[in-house]
Scaffold this motif. Structure first.
Motif, mmCIF file in Angstrom:
data_model
loop_
_atom_site.group_PDB
_atom_site.id
_atom_site.type_symbol
_atom_site.label_atom_id
_atom_site.label_comp_id
_atom_site.label_asym_id
_atom_site.label_seq_id
_atom_site.Cartn_x
_atom_site.Cartn_y
_atom_site.Cartn_z
ATOM 1 N N PRO A 56 -24.277 50.007 44.412
ATOM 2 C CA PRO A 56 -23.106 50.132 43.560
ATOM 3 C C PRO A 56 -23.387 49.777 42.094
ATOM 4 C CG PRO A 56 -23.069 48.013 44.633
ATOM 5 C CD PRO A 56 -24.354 48.697 45.050
ATOM 6 N N PHE A 57 -24.621 49.982 41.621
ATOM 7 C CA PHE A 57 -24.993 49.548 40.276
ATOM 8 C C PHE A 57 -25.363 50.694 39.345
ATOM 9 C CE2 PHE A 57 -26.073 45.967 43.038
ATOM 10 C CZ PHE A 57 -25.248 45.014 42.490
ATOM 11 N N LEU A 58 -25.166 50.429 38.072
ATOM 12 C CA LEU A 58 -25.562 51.313 36.996
ATOM 13 C C LEU A 58 -26.233 50.421 35.959
ATOM 14 C CD1 LEU A 58 -25.235 54.241 35.886
ATOM 15 C CD2 LEU A 58 -23.107 53.476 34.846
ATOM 16 N N VAL A 59 -27.470 50.742 35.595
ATOM 17 C CA VAL A 59 -28.200 49.954 34.599
ATOM 18 C C VAL A 59 -28.377 50.829 33.367
ATOM 19 C CG1 VAL A 59 -30.302 48.669 34.074
ATOM 20 C CG2 VAL A 59 -29.408 48.688 36.414
ATOM 21 N N LEU A 60 -27.912 50.312 32.233
ATOM 22 C CA LEU A 60 -27.956 51.060 30.977
ATOM 23 C C LEU A 60 -28.749 50.310 29.932
ATOM 24 C CD1 LEU A 60 -24.165 51.916 30.659
ATOM 25 C CD2 LEU A 60 -25.954 53.381 31.550
ATOM 26 N N SER A 61 -29.237 51.050 28.964
ATOM 27 C CA SER A 61 -29.861 50.456 27.790
ATOM 28 C C SER A 61 -28.760 50.237 26.758
ATOM 29 C CB SER A 61 -30.934 51.394 27.240
ATOM 30 O OG SER A 61 -31.484 50.849 26.065
ATOM 31 N N LYS A 62 -28.486 48.966 26.423
ATOM 32 C CA LYS A 62 -27.461 48.646 25.427
ATOM 33 C C LYS A 62 -28.105 48.664 24.047
ATOM 34 C CE LYS A 62 -24.803 44.883 23.484
ATOM 35 N NZ LYS A 62 -25.473 45.041 22.209
ATOM 36 N N PRO A 63 -27.605 49.525 23.151
ATOM 37 C CA PRO A 63 -28.139 49.517 21.788
ATOM 38 C C PRO A 63 -27.579 48.329 20.998
ATOM 39 C CG PRO A 63 -26.412 51.167 21.993
ATOM 40 C CD PRO A 63 -26.607 50.567 23.357
ATOM 41 N N PRO A 64 -28.274 47.898 19.958
ATOM 42 C CA PRO A 64 -27.722 46.825 19.122
ATOM 43 C C PRO A 64 -26.493 47.328 18.365
ATOM 44 C CG PRO A 64 -29.707 47.731 18.111
ATOM 45 C CD PRO A 64 -29.563 48.378 19.458
ATOM 46 N N GLY A 65 -25.584 46.409 18.060
ATOM 47 C CA GLY A 65 -24.425 46.742 17.243
ATOM 48 C C GLY A 65 -23.175 47.117 18.003
ATOM 49 N N ILE A 66 -23.247 47.214 19.316
ATOM 50 C CA ILE A 66 -22.050 47.526 20.106
ATOM 51 C C ILE A 66 -21.719 46.322 20.978
ATOM 52 C CG2 ILE A 66 -23.359 48.653 21.952
ATOM 53 C CD1 ILE A 66 -20.903 50.554 22.240
ATOM 54 N N LEU A 67 -20.431 46.079 21.140
ATOM 55 C CA LEU A 67 -19.996 44.988 22.009
ATOM 56 C C LEU A 67 -20.210 45.352 23.468
ATOM 57 C CD1 LEU A 67 -16.592 44.181 20.291
ATOM 58 C CD2 LEU A 67 -18.624 42.733 20.292
ATOM 59 N N THR A 68 -20.512 44.362 24.283
ATOM 60 C CA THR A 68 -20.587 44.579 25.727
ATOM 61 C C THR A 68 -19.174 44.772 26.271
ATOM 62 O OG1 THR A 68 -22.592 43.255 25.945
ATOM 63 C CG2 THR A 68 -21.286 43.561 27.932
ATOM 64 N N GLN A 69 -18.260 43.876 25.908
ATOM 65 C CA GLN A 69 -16.851 43.941 26.300
ATOM 66 C C GLN A 69 -16.021 43.733 25.046
ATOM 67 O OE1 GLN A 69 -17.117 40.709 29.226
ATOM 68 N NE2 GLN A 69 -16.371 42.165 30.746
ATOM 69 N N SER A 70 -14.773 44.185 25.081
ATOM 70 C CA SER A 70 -13.928 44.051 23.894
ATOM 71 C C SER A 70 -12.461 43.979 24.263
ATOM 72 C CB SER A 70 -14.157 45.245 22.962
ATOM 73 O OG SER A 70 -13.748 46.437 23.603
ATOM 74 N N PRO A 71 -11.648 43.492 23.324
ATOM 75 C CA PRO A 71 -10.201 43.529 23.539
ATOM 76 C C PRO A 71 -9.697 44.964 23.381
ATOM 77 C CG PRO A 71 -10.707 42.597 21.390
ATOM 78 C CD PRO A 71 -12.019 42.818 22.088
ATOM 79 N N PRO A 72 -8.466 45.235 23.803
ATOM 80 C CA PRO A 72 -7.907 46.590 23.673
ATOM 81 C C PRO A 72 -7.991 47.106 22.236
ATOM 82 C CG PRO A 72 -6.458 45.217 24.993
ATOM 83 C CD PRO A 72 -7.527 44.317 24.437
ATOM 84 N N GLY A 73 -8.334 48.385 22.120
ATOM 85 C CA GLY A 73 -8.388 49.020 20.799
ATOM 86 C C GLY A 73 -9.745 48.983 20.123
ATOM 87 N N ILE A 74 -10.692 48.274 20.704
ATOM 88 C CA ILE A 74 -12.038 48.183 20.120
ATOM 89 C C ILE A 74 -13.021 48.739 21.138
ATOM 90 C CG2 ILE A 74 -13.829 46.632 19.248
ATOM 91 C CD1 ILE A 74 -11.591 44.736 18.368
ATOM 92 N N ASP A 75 -13.902 49.634 20.676
ATOM 93 C CA ASP A 75 -14.848 50.262 21.590
ATOM 94 C C ASP A 75 -15.895 49.245 22.063
ATOM 95 O OD1 ASP A 75 -15.714 52.452 23.067
ATOM 96 O OD2 ASP A 75 -17.152 53.049 21.534
ATOM 97 N N SER A 76 -16.400 49.477 23.262
ATOM 98 C CA SER A 76 -17.447 48.618 23.828
ATOM 99 C C SER A 76 -18.257 49.438 24.819
ATOM 100 C CB SER A 76 -16.826 47.405 24.542
ATOM 101 O OG SER A 76 -16.134 47.828 25.709
#
Length: 109
Positions: free
Chosen positions: A24-44
């Motif tokens: 049940p897993f998905l492994v992604l490469s996270k680029p710098p400059g993006i949030l892992t998680q965010s409040p509503p209205g902000i991309d992550s």
């Protein structure tokens, strides 16, 4: 065998680079400059994964669990769980332990 990353357009600025996927897993490469998680209205990255899974799998509101986070300026491999029990089971595990668990019979429940 060698794992070959797949790049999938999530949005113009941050395409998703899938390093590994096995239920049940998905492994992604996270680029710098993006949030892992965010409040509503902000991309992550978490929201991008939800949009991707909703479109690909045809699910209105897919579950995306985040058992760990990386800070905004940091890049690296991120593990996302597609089932609640998988998120709880791997919280605090190393990446190697997560992949071993993904191959176990417990991951199928």
């Amino acid at each position: 065998s060698r794992i070959r990353p797949r790049t999938i357009e999530s949005n113009a600025l941050n395409p998703l680079q899938i390093l590994y996927e096995q239920e049940p897993f998905l492994v992604l490469s996270k680029p710098p400059g993006i949030l892992t998680q965010s409040p509503p209205g902000i991309d992550s990255l978490e929201l991008q994964v939800k949009r991707f899974l909703a479109q690909r799998d045809g699910v209105a509101d897919p579950y995306v669990g985040t058992p760990h986070r990386l800070d905004r300026p940091v890049s690296g491999a991120m593990i996302f769980a597609k089932k609640f029990n998988a998120t709880a089971a791997v919280a605090g595990f190393s990446g190697t332990a997560v992949l071993a668990w993904a191959r176990s019979p417990w991951a199928r429940s």
